[in-house]
Design an enzyme around this catalytic site. Sequence first.
Site, PDB file in Angstrom:
ATOM      1  N   ASP A  71       0.857  -1.190   0.000  1.00 33.43           N
ATOM      2  CA  ASP A  71       0.000   0.000   0.000  1.00 33.43           C
ATOM      3  C   ASP A  71       0.890   1.237   0.000  1.00 33.43           C
ATOM      4  O   ASP A  71       1.911   1.286   0.696  1.00 33.43           O
ATOM      5  CB  ASP A  71      -0.917   0.013   1.222  1.00 33.43           C
ATOM      6  CG  ASP A  71      -1.842  -1.203   1.240  1.00 33.43           C
ATOM      7  OD1 ASP A  71      -2.391  -1.525   0.179  1.00 33.43           O
ATOM      8  OD2 ASP A  71      -1.972  -1.824   2.308  1.00 33.43           O
ATOM      9  N   ASP A  73       1.140   5.496   0.250  1.00 32.45           N
ATOM     10  CA  ASP A  73       0.575   6.781   0.652  1.00 32.45           C
ATOM     11  C   ASP A  73       1.521   7.902   0.260  1.00 32.45           C
ATOM     12  O   ASP A  73       2.747   7.742   0.298  1.00 32.45           O
ATOM     13  CB  ASP A  73       0.343   6.820   2.165  1.00 32.45           C
ATOM     14  CG  ASP A  73      -0.676   5.800   2.637  1.00 32.45           C
ATOM     15  OD1 ASP A  73      -1.516   5.385   1.820  1.00 32.45           O
ATOM     16  OD2 ASP A  73      -0.618   5.407   3.814  1.00 32.45           O
ATOM     17  N   ASP A 153       1.358   8.861  14.226  1.00 33.42           N
ATOM     18  CA  ASP A 153       1.235   8.032  15.423  1.00 33.42           C
ATOM     19  C   ASP A 153       2.565   7.458  15.901  1.00 33.42           C
ATOM     20  O   ASP A 153       3.019   7.761  17.005  1.00 33.42           O
ATOM     21  CB  ASP A 153       0.202   6.921  15.206  1.00 33.42           C
ATOM     22  CG  ASP A 153       0.416   6.136  13.918  1.00 33.42           C
ATOM     23  OD1 ASP A 153       1.460   6.320  13.262  1.00 33.42           O
ATOM     24  OD2 ASP A 153      -0.473   5.337  13.564  1.00 33.42           O
TER      25      ASP A 153
END
Length: 453
Positions: A71, A73, A153
Amino acid sequence: MLKKLIRTLRKPRKAAAPKGQQLTFEQHGLRTDLFSRNAVNVALRLQEAGFQAFLVGGCVRDALLGERPKDFDVATSATPEQVREVFRNSRIIGRRFRLVHVLFGREMIEVATFRSNHTARDAASGKAVMDSSGRILRDNVYGTLEEDALRRDFTINALYYDPANRILHDFAGGMSDLEARTLRLIGDPETRYQEDPVRMLRAIRFAAKLGFDLPPETATPIHRLAPMLGDIPAARLYEEVLKVFLNGSAEDSFDLLQQYNLFAPLFPLSAAELEQDPEYCTSLVRLALRNTDVRLAEGKTVTPAFLFAALLWPGLLPLIARCQAEGLAPVPAIQKAAHMLLPVQIQRIAIPRRFTMPMQEIWALQERLPYRYGKRAETVLAHPRFRAAYDFLLLREDAGEDTGNLGQWWTDYQFASEPDRRRMITELSGPVRKSRRPRKRKARTTGPAGSNH
Protein backbone atom coordinates in the site's frame (compact mmCIF):
# COMPACT_ATOMS: atom_id res chain seq x y z
CA MET A 1 22.38 -2.00 5.55
CA LEU A 2 19.94 -0.59 8.12
CA LYS A 3 22.08 -1.54 11.13
CA LYS A 4 25.19 0.01 9.60
CA LEU A 5 23.26 3.20 8.89
CA ILE A 6 21.97 3.47 12.45
CA ARG A 7 25.43 2.98 13.94
CA THR A 8 26.72 5.93 11.96
CA LEU A 9 23.75 8.18 12.73
CA ARG A 10 22.81 7.29 16.30
CA LYS A 11 22.81 10.25 18.68
CA PRO A 12 21.70 10.59 22.30
CA ARG A 13 17.98 11.32 22.54
CA LYS A 14 16.80 14.59 23.99
CA ALA A 15 13.51 15.35 25.69
CA ALA A 16 12.60 17.98 23.11
CA ALA A 17 11.08 17.06 19.75
CA PRO A 18 13.90 15.77 17.56
CA LYS A 19 15.13 17.77 14.62
CA GLY A 20 14.81 16.04 11.30
CA GLN A 21 17.58 14.11 9.63
CA GLN A 22 17.99 14.12 5.87
CA LEU A 23 19.50 10.88 4.67
CA THR A 24 20.97 10.52 1.21
CA PHE A 25 20.65 7.50 -1.06
CA GLU A 26 24.14 6.39 -0.04
CA GLN A 27 22.90 6.30 3.57
CA HIS A 28 19.44 4.72 3.20
CA GLY A 29 19.77 2.73 -0.07
CA LEU A 30 16.09 3.01 -1.07
CA ARG A 31 15.59 2.71 -4.83
CA THR A 32 12.52 4.18 -6.48
CA ASP A 33 11.78 0.87 -8.18
CA LEU A 34 10.93 -0.56 -4.74
CA PHE A 35 7.76 1.52 -4.83
CA SER A 36 4.71 1.57 -7.06
CA ARG A 37 5.41 3.45 -10.27
CA ASN A 38 2.05 5.18 -9.92
CA ALA A 39 2.83 6.31 -6.37
CA VAL A 40 6.18 7.73 -7.47
CA ASN A 41 4.50 9.52 -10.39
CA VAL A 42 1.88 11.04 -8.08
CA ALA A 43 4.61 12.53 -5.89
CA LEU A 44 6.61 13.77 -8.88
CA ARG A 45 3.60 15.37 -10.58
CA LEU A 46 2.67 17.20 -7.39
CA GLN A 47 6.23 18.48 -7.13
CA GLU A 48 6.10 19.62 -10.75
CA ALA A 49 2.91 21.51 -9.89
CA GLY A 50 4.82 23.44 -7.22
CA PHE A 51 3.96 21.43 -4.09
CA GLN A 52 5.98 19.35 -1.67
CA ALA A 53 5.19 15.64 -1.97
CA PHE A 54 6.69 12.50 -0.40
CA LEU A 55 6.06 8.79 -0.15
CA VAL A 56 5.33 8.21 3.52
CA GLY A 57 4.36 5.69 6.17
CA GLY A 58 4.08 1.96 5.75
CA CYS A 59 5.53 1.75 2.26
CA VAL A 60 8.76 3.47 3.36
CA ARG A 61 8.90 1.49 6.60
CA ASP A 62 8.43 -1.87 4.84
CA ALA A 63 10.98 -1.06 2.15
CA LEU A 64 13.57 -0.24 4.82
CA LEU A 65 12.78 -3.57 6.52
CA GLY A 66 13.45 -5.42 3.29
CA GLU A 67 9.81 -6.19 2.51
CA ARG A 68 7.97 -5.40 -0.69
CA PRO A 69 5.49 -2.59 0.02
CA LYS A 70 1.86 -3.20 -0.93
CA ASP A 71 0.00 0.00 0.00
CA PHE A 72 1.30 3.42 -0.95
CA ASP A 73 0.57 6.78 0.65
CA VAL A 74 1.69 10.24 -0.43
CA ALA A 75 1.88 13.27 1.87
CA THR A 76 1.81 16.70 0.29
CA SER A 77 1.54 20.41 0.95
CA ALA A 78 -1.32 20.57 -1.58
CA THR A 79 -4.86 20.74 -0.22
CA PRO A 80 -7.35 18.07 -1.31
CA GLU A 81 -8.88 20.50 -3.78
CA GLN A 82 -5.46 21.28 -5.28
CA VAL A 83 -4.65 17.57 -5.57
CA ARG A 84 -7.97 17.08 -7.33
CA GLU A 85 -7.01 19.77 -9.85
CA VAL A 86 -3.74 17.98 -10.66
CA PHE A 87 -5.36 14.54 -10.97
CA ARG A 88 -8.70 14.30 -12.71
CA ASN A 89 -8.62 10.56 -12.02
CA SER A 90 -9.14 11.22 -8.32
CA ARG A 91 -11.84 11.75 -5.71
CA ILE A 92 -11.97 13.49 -2.34
CA ILE A 93 -13.20 11.30 0.51
CA GLY A 94 -13.80 11.64 4.26
CA ARG A 95 -15.10 14.31 6.58
CA ARG A 96 -13.18 13.91 9.84
CA PHE A 97 -9.99 13.38 7.84
CA ARG A 98 -10.21 14.50 4.21
CA LEU A 99 -8.09 12.54 1.75
CA VAL A 100 -7.73 12.14 -1.99
CA HIS A 101 -7.73 8.79 -3.75
CA VAL A 102 -5.92 8.87 -7.08
CA LEU A 103 -7.06 5.93 -9.20
CA PHE A 104 -4.96 4.04 -11.74
CA GLY A 105 -7.14 1.18 -12.88
CA ARG A 106 -7.29 -1.24 -9.95
CA GLU A 107 -4.55 0.57 -8.01
CA MET A 108 -5.38 3.40 -5.65
CA ILE A 109 -2.83 5.87 -4.27
CA GLU A 110 -3.92 7.70 -1.13
CA VAL A 111 -2.85 11.35 -0.89
CA ALA A 112 -3.06 13.31 2.38
CA THR A 113 -2.35 16.97 3.01
CA PHE A 114 0.20 17.79 5.72
CA ARG A 115 -1.61 18.09 9.06
CA SER A 116 -0.74 20.33 11.96
CA ASN A 117 -1.06 20.17 15.71
CA HIS A 118 -4.68 21.31 15.70
CA THR A 119 -4.93 21.80 19.46
CA ALA A 120 -2.97 25.05 19.61
CA ARG A 121 -4.26 26.49 16.35
CA ASP A 122 -7.94 25.77 16.89
CA ALA A 123 -8.00 26.78 20.56
CA ALA A 124 -7.61 30.39 19.49
CA SER A 125 -10.37 30.16 16.88
CA GLY A 126 -12.83 28.44 19.20
CA LYS A 127 -13.31 25.40 16.93
CA ALA A 128 -14.20 22.14 18.68
CA VAL A 129 -11.89 19.42 17.45
CA MET A 130 -12.01 17.09 20.48
CA ASP A 131 -14.70 15.56 22.65
CA SER A 132 -14.58 15.48 26.45
CA SER A 133 -12.38 12.34 26.48
CA GLY A 134 -9.76 13.88 24.20
CA ARG A 135 -10.79 12.02 21.02
CA ILE A 136 -10.22 14.00 17.83
CA LEU A 137 -13.48 14.81 16.07
CA ARG A 138 -12.04 16.72 13.13
CA ASP A 139 -8.52 16.61 11.72
CA ASN A 140 -8.38 18.92 8.72
CA VAL A 141 -6.03 21.59 10.07
CA TYR A 142 -3.22 21.76 7.53
CA GLY A 143 0.41 22.47 8.34
CA THR A 144 4.03 21.95 7.32
CA LEU A 145 6.05 18.83 6.64
CA GLU A 146 7.67 19.03 10.07
CA GLU A 147 4.30 19.47 11.81
CA ASP A 148 2.84 16.57 9.86
CA ALA A 149 5.66 14.27 10.93
CA LEU A 150 5.31 15.05 14.64
CA ARG A 151 1.57 14.46 14.69
CA ARG A 152 1.76 10.99 13.12
CA ASP A 153 1.24 8.03 15.42
CA PHE A 154 4.44 5.96 15.50
CA THR A 155 7.99 7.03 14.83
CA ILE A 156 8.49 4.24 12.27
CA ASN A 157 5.59 5.67 10.26
CA ALA A 158 7.02 9.20 10.19
CA LEU A 159 9.62 8.58 7.47
CA TYR A 160 9.27 10.61 4.26
CA TYR A 161 10.90 9.63 0.98
CA ASP A 162 11.42 12.17 -1.80
CA PRO A 163 11.66 10.18 -5.07
CA ALA A 164 12.96 13.20 -7.02
CA ASN A 165 16.28 13.50 -5.19
CA ARG A 166 16.09 10.21 -3.20
CA ILE A 167 16.31 11.98 0.16
CA LEU A 168 14.79 10.30 3.25
CA HIS A 169 13.47 12.64 5.96
CA ASP A 170 13.34 11.32 9.55
CA PHE A 171 11.84 13.79 12.04
CA ALA A 172 11.03 11.49 14.99
CA GLY A 173 13.85 8.97 15.32
CA GLY A 174 12.05 6.37 13.28
CA MET A 175 15.25 4.93 11.83
CA SER A 176 16.61 4.19 15.30
CA ASP A 177 13.38 2.50 16.32
CA LEU A 178 13.38 0.40 13.15
CA GLU A 179 16.84 -0.86 14.00
CA ALA A 180 15.83 -1.52 17.62
CA ARG A 181 12.58 -3.15 16.44
CA THR A 182 10.54 -1.17 18.91
CA LEU A 183 7.19 0.57 18.53
CA ARG A 184 7.21 4.05 20.01
CA LEU A 185 4.52 6.71 19.82
CA ILE A 186 5.35 10.29 18.90
CA GLY A 187 4.47 12.51 21.85
CA ASP A 188 2.75 11.51 25.08
CA PRO A 189 1.33 7.97 24.53
CA GLU A 190 -1.76 8.43 26.69
CA THR A 191 -2.68 11.67 24.92
CA ARG A 192 -2.15 10.09 21.51
CA TYR A 193 -4.40 7.13 22.39
CA GLN A 194 -7.07 9.47 23.71
CA GLU A 195 -6.94 11.49 20.48
CA ASP A 196 -7.68 8.32 18.51
CA PRO A 197 -8.26 5.06 20.45
CA VAL A 198 -7.84 3.07 17.23
CA ARG A 199 -4.11 3.70 17.68
CA MET A 200 -4.23 1.00 20.35
CA LEU A 201 -5.32 -1.51 17.70
CA ARG A 202 -2.65 -0.21 15.36
CA ALA A 203 -0.04 -0.77 18.06
CA ILE A 204 -1.17 -4.38 18.39
CA ARG A 205 -1.23 -4.88 14.62
CA PHE A 206 2.25 -3.50 14.01
CA ALA A 207 3.73 -5.35 16.98
CA ALA A 208 2.31 -8.66 15.72
CA LYS A 209 2.97 -8.11 12.03
CA LEU A 210 6.50 -6.73 12.35
CA GLY A 211 7.54 -8.65 15.44
CA PHE A 212 8.33 -5.37 17.23
CA ASP A 213 8.44 -4.85 20.98
CA LEU A 214 5.95 -2.65 22.82
CA PRO A 215 8.03 -0.67 25.32
CA PRO A 216 6.37 0.19 28.66
CA GLU A 217 5.53 3.75 27.65
CA THR A 218 3.64 2.42 24.60
CA ALA A 219 1.98 -0.55 26.31
CA THR A 220 1.07 0.62 29.82
CA PRO A 221 -1.78 3.05 28.98
CA ILE A 222 -3.58 0.51 26.79
CA HIS A 223 -4.91 -1.58 29.69
CA ARG A 224 -6.69 1.40 31.19
CA LEU A 225 -7.82 3.08 27.95
CA ALA A 226 -9.09 -0.06 26.19
CA PRO A 227 -12.78 0.73 26.94
CA MET A 228 -12.45 3.86 24.79
CA LEU A 229 -12.81 1.60 21.74
CA GLY A 230 -16.51 1.57 22.63
CA ASP A 231 -16.69 5.19 21.44
CA ILE A 232 -15.36 4.42 17.95
CA PRO A 233 -17.93 4.11 15.14
CA ALA A 234 -18.71 0.44 14.48
CA ALA A 235 -18.06 0.82 10.74
CA ARG A 236 -14.52 2.05 11.37
CA LEU A 237 -13.82 -0.76 13.82
CA TYR A 238 -14.87 -3.30 11.18
CA GLU A 239 -12.14 -2.07 8.86
CA GLU A 240 -9.55 -1.96 11.64
CA VAL A 241 -10.41 -5.46 12.90
CA LEU A 242 -9.97 -6.86 9.39
CA LYS A 243 -6.52 -5.26 9.26
CA VAL A 244 -5.65 -6.85 12.61
CA PHE A 245 -6.72 -10.36 11.61
CA LEU A 246 -5.82 -10.36 7.92
CA ASN A 247 -2.21 -9.21 8.17
CA GLY A 248 -0.68 -12.69 8.32
CA SER A 249 -0.21 -12.58 12.10
CA ALA A 250 -3.76 -13.12 13.31
CA GLU A 251 -2.89 -15.59 16.07
CA ASP A 252 -0.22 -13.31 17.56
CA SER A 253 -2.61 -10.36 17.24
CA PHE A 254 -5.27 -12.27 19.19
CA ASP A 255 -2.80 -13.02 21.98
CA LEU A 256 -1.89 -9.34 22.22
CA LEU A 257 -5.53 -8.25 22.15
CA GLN A 258 -6.20 -10.58 25.06
CA GLN A 259 -3.09 -9.47 26.91
CA TYR A 260 -4.00 -5.78 26.69
CA ASN A 261 -7.78 -6.12 27.34
CA LEU A 262 -8.70 -5.08 23.79
CA PHE A 263 -10.60 -8.20 22.74
CA ALA A 264 -13.57 -7.65 25.09
CA PRO A 265 -14.52 -4.18 23.73
CA LEU A 266 -14.58 -5.70 20.23
CA PHE A 267 -16.28 -9.05 20.95
CA PRO A 268 -18.05 -8.72 24.32
CA LEU A 269 -20.11 -11.92 24.24
CA SER A 270 -17.25 -14.08 23.00
CA ALA A 271 -14.86 -12.53 25.51
CA ALA A 272 -17.15 -13.48 28.40
CA GLU A 273 -17.35 -17.07 27.17
CA LEU A 274 -13.58 -17.28 26.74
CA GLU A 275 -13.34 -16.70 30.47
CA GLN A 276 -15.99 -19.33 31.25
CA ASP A 277 -14.57 -22.06 29.02
CA PRO A 278 -11.03 -21.01 28.08
CA GLU A 279 -9.78 -24.46 27.05
CA TYR A 280 -12.31 -25.13 24.28
CA CYS A 281 -13.21 -21.59 23.20
CA THR A 282 -9.68 -20.23 23.15
CA SER A 283 -8.45 -23.30 21.28
CA LEU A 284 -11.14 -22.88 18.62
CA VAL A 285 -10.41 -19.20 18.08
CA ARG A 286 -6.65 -19.72 18.01
CA LEU A 287 -6.95 -22.61 15.52
CA ALA A 288 -9.17 -20.52 13.25
CA LEU A 289 -6.70 -17.64 13.30
CA ARG A 290 -3.75 -19.98 12.79
CA ASN A 291 -5.46 -21.42 9.72
CA THR A 292 -6.08 -17.87 8.51
CA ASP A 293 -2.37 -17.09 8.76
CA VAL A 294 -1.47 -20.30 6.88
CA ARG A 295 -3.93 -19.57 4.08
CA LEU A 296 -2.62 -16.04 3.64
CA ALA A 297 0.97 -17.30 3.62
CA GLU A 298 0.00 -19.72 0.85
CA GLY A 299 -1.60 -16.94 -1.19
CA LYS A 300 -5.14 -18.23 -0.62
CA THR A 301 -8.19 -16.09 0.06
CA VAL A 302 -9.86 -15.77 3.46
CA THR A 303 -13.51 -14.81 3.71
CA PRO A 304 -14.44 -12.54 6.62
CA ALA A 305 -17.62 -14.62 7.01
CA PHE A 306 -15.69 -17.68 8.20
CA LEU A 307 -13.33 -15.56 10.30
CA PHE A 308 -16.18 -13.84 12.17
CA ALA A 309 -18.11 -17.12 12.43
CA ALA A 310 -15.21 -18.52 14.45
CA LEU A 311 -14.62 -15.36 16.51
CA LEU A 312 -18.31 -15.18 17.47
CA TRP A 313 -18.93 -18.90 17.99
CA PRO A 314 -18.00 -18.82 21.71
CA GLY A 315 -20.56 -16.09 22.34
CA LEU A 316 -23.21 -18.03 20.41
CA LEU A 317 -22.93 -21.22 22.49
CA PRO A 318 -24.72 -20.07 25.69
CA LEU A 319 -27.48 -18.52 23.58
CA ILE A 320 -28.00 -21.83 21.75
CA ALA A 321 -28.16 -23.64 25.09
CA ARG A 322 -30.78 -21.22 26.36
CA CYS A 323 -32.92 -21.53 23.24
CA GLN A 324 -32.79 -25.32 23.42
CA ALA A 325 -33.71 -25.20 27.12
CA GLU A 326 -36.81 -23.25 26.09
CA GLY A 327 -37.84 -26.18 23.92
CA LEU A 328 -36.59 -25.18 20.46
CA ALA A 329 -35.24 -27.85 18.13
CA PRO A 330 -31.51 -27.61 17.29
CA VAL A 331 -31.78 -25.75 13.96
CA PRO A 332 -34.37 -23.16 15.11
CA ALA A 333 -32.39 -22.75 18.34
CA ILE A 334 -29.17 -21.87 16.56
CA GLN A 335 -31.03 -19.53 14.20
CA LYS A 336 -32.70 -17.71 17.09
CA ALA A 337 -29.40 -17.54 18.98
CA ALA A 338 -27.78 -15.90 15.95
CA HIS A 339 -30.58 -13.32 15.81
CA MET A 340 -29.92 -12.54 19.47
CA LEU A 341 -26.16 -12.26 19.12
CA LEU A 342 -25.76 -10.27 15.92
CA PRO A 343 -27.53 -7.04 17.01
CA VAL A 344 -25.29 -6.89 20.09
CA GLN A 345 -22.15 -7.56 18.05
CA ILE A 346 -22.98 -5.17 15.24
CA GLN A 347 -23.17 -2.33 17.74
CA ARG A 348 -19.44 -2.89 18.28
CA ILE A 349 -18.27 -4.00 14.83
CA ALA A 350 -20.48 -3.26 11.83
CA ILE A 351 -20.10 -6.58 10.00
CA PRO A 352 -21.82 -6.16 6.60
CA ARG A 353 -24.88 -8.23 5.76
CA ARG A 354 -23.00 -9.89 2.90
CA PHE A 355 -20.94 -11.62 5.60
CA THR A 356 -23.49 -12.04 8.41
CA MET A 357 -25.79 -14.08 6.16
CA PRO A 358 -23.11 -16.67 5.23
CA MET A 359 -22.08 -16.76 8.91
CA GLN A 360 -25.58 -17.74 9.94
CA GLU A 361 -25.68 -20.42 7.25
CA ILE A 362 -22.37 -21.88 8.45
CA TRP A 363 -23.72 -21.98 12.01
CA ALA A 364 -27.09 -23.48 11.04
CA LEU A 365 -25.43 -26.22 9.01
CA GLN A 366 -23.60 -27.36 12.14
CA GLU A 367 -26.96 -28.68 13.36
CA ARG A 368 -27.88 -30.17 9.98
CA LEU A 369 -24.66 -32.14 9.49
CA PRO A 370 -25.57 -34.86 12.06
CA TYR A 371 -28.86 -35.71 10.22
CA ARG A 372 -27.99 -37.80 7.19
CA TYR A 373 -30.91 -40.18 6.57
CA GLY A 374 -32.47 -40.56 3.16
CA LYS A 375 -31.61 -37.68 0.88
CA ARG A 376 -30.63 -35.31 3.65
CA ALA A 377 -26.91 -35.97 3.25
CA GLU A 378 -27.05 -35.16 -0.46
CA THR A 379 -29.09 -32.03 0.25
CA VAL A 380 -26.52 -30.82 2.79
CA LEU A 381 -23.63 -31.71 0.48
CA ALA A 382 -25.19 -29.60 -2.30
CA HIS A 383 -25.61 -26.57 -0.04
CA PRO A 384 -23.50 -23.57 -1.22
CA ARG A 385 -22.00 -23.23 2.27
CA PHE A 386 -21.28 -26.92 2.77
CA ARG A 387 -17.52 -26.61 2.35
CA ALA A 388 -17.29 -23.75 4.85
CA ALA A 389 -19.59 -25.60 7.28
CA TYR A 390 -17.52 -28.79 6.90
CA ASP A 391 -14.30 -26.88 7.61
CA PHE A 392 -15.99 -25.32 10.63
CA LEU A 393 -16.98 -28.80 11.87
CA LEU A 394 -13.36 -29.94 11.63
CA LEU A 395 -12.33 -26.79 13.50
CA ARG A 396 -14.71 -27.66 16.35
CA GLU A 397 -13.30 -31.17 16.51
CA ASP A 398 -9.71 -29.95 16.48
CA ALA A 399 -10.59 -27.69 19.42
CA GLY A 400 -11.61 -30.75 21.43
CA GLU A 401 -15.33 -31.06 20.78
CA ASP A 402 -16.74 -34.61 20.60
CA THR A 403 -18.98 -34.92 17.53
CA GLY A 404 -18.99 -38.71 17.32
CA ASN A 405 -16.46 -38.81 14.48
CA LEU A 406 -18.83 -36.75 12.34
CA GLY A 407 -16.01 -34.95 10.56
CA GLN A 408 -14.45 -38.20 9.34
CA TRP A 409 -17.84 -39.45 8.13
CA TRP A 410 -18.35 -36.36 5.99
CA THR A 411 -14.75 -36.55 4.77
CA ASP A 412 -15.37 -40.11 3.54
CA TYR A 413 -18.79 -39.32 2.15
CA GLN A 414 -17.58 -36.47 -0.06
CA PHE A 415 -15.15 -38.71 -1.94
CA ALA A 416 -17.17 -41.95 -1.92
CA SER A 417 -18.79 -43.47 -5.01
CA GLU A 418 -22.58 -43.45 -5.34
CA PRO A 419 -22.96 -47.09 -4.16
CA ASP A 420 -20.65 -46.42 -1.20
CA ARG A 421 -22.63 -43.33 -0.28
CA ARG A 422 -25.86 -45.37 -0.21
CA ARG A 423 -24.14 -47.98 1.94
CA MET A 424 -22.89 -45.32 4.37
CA ILE A 425 -26.43 -44.00 4.79
CA THR A 426 -27.96 -47.44 5.38
CA GLU A 427 -25.28 -48.25 7.96
CA LEU A 428 -26.28 -45.28 10.11
CA SER A 429 -28.06 -46.46 13.23
CA GLY A 430 -29.32 -42.98 14.00
CA PRO A 431 -28.30 -39.36 13.85
CA VAL A 432 -25.25 -38.67 15.95
CA ARG A 433 -26.16 -36.16 18.64
CA LYS A 434 -23.13 -35.60 20.83
CA SER A 435 -22.82 -32.72 23.24
CA ARG A 436 -21.28 -29.62 21.64
CA ARG A 437 -19.11 -29.25 24.72
CA PRO A 438 -16.38 -31.64 25.83
CA ARG A 439 -17.69 -31.22 29.39
CA LYS A 440 -20.67 -29.81 31.26
CA ARG A 441 -21.16 -26.07 31.43
CA LYS A 442 -21.31 -24.11 34.65
CA ALA A 443 -24.49 -22.29 35.58
CA ARG A 444 -24.37 -18.55 35.05
CA THR A 445 -26.54 -15.55 35.73
CA THR A 446 -28.30 -13.86 32.85
CA GLY A 447 -26.10 -11.51 30.85
CA PRO A 448 -26.37 -9.32 27.71
CA ALA A 449 -28.86 -10.35 25.05
CA GLY A 450 -30.25 -13.02 27.35
CA SER A 451 -27.04 -15.05 27.43
CA ASN A 452 -26.15 -17.07 30.52
CA HIS A 453 -22.93 -15.39 31.56
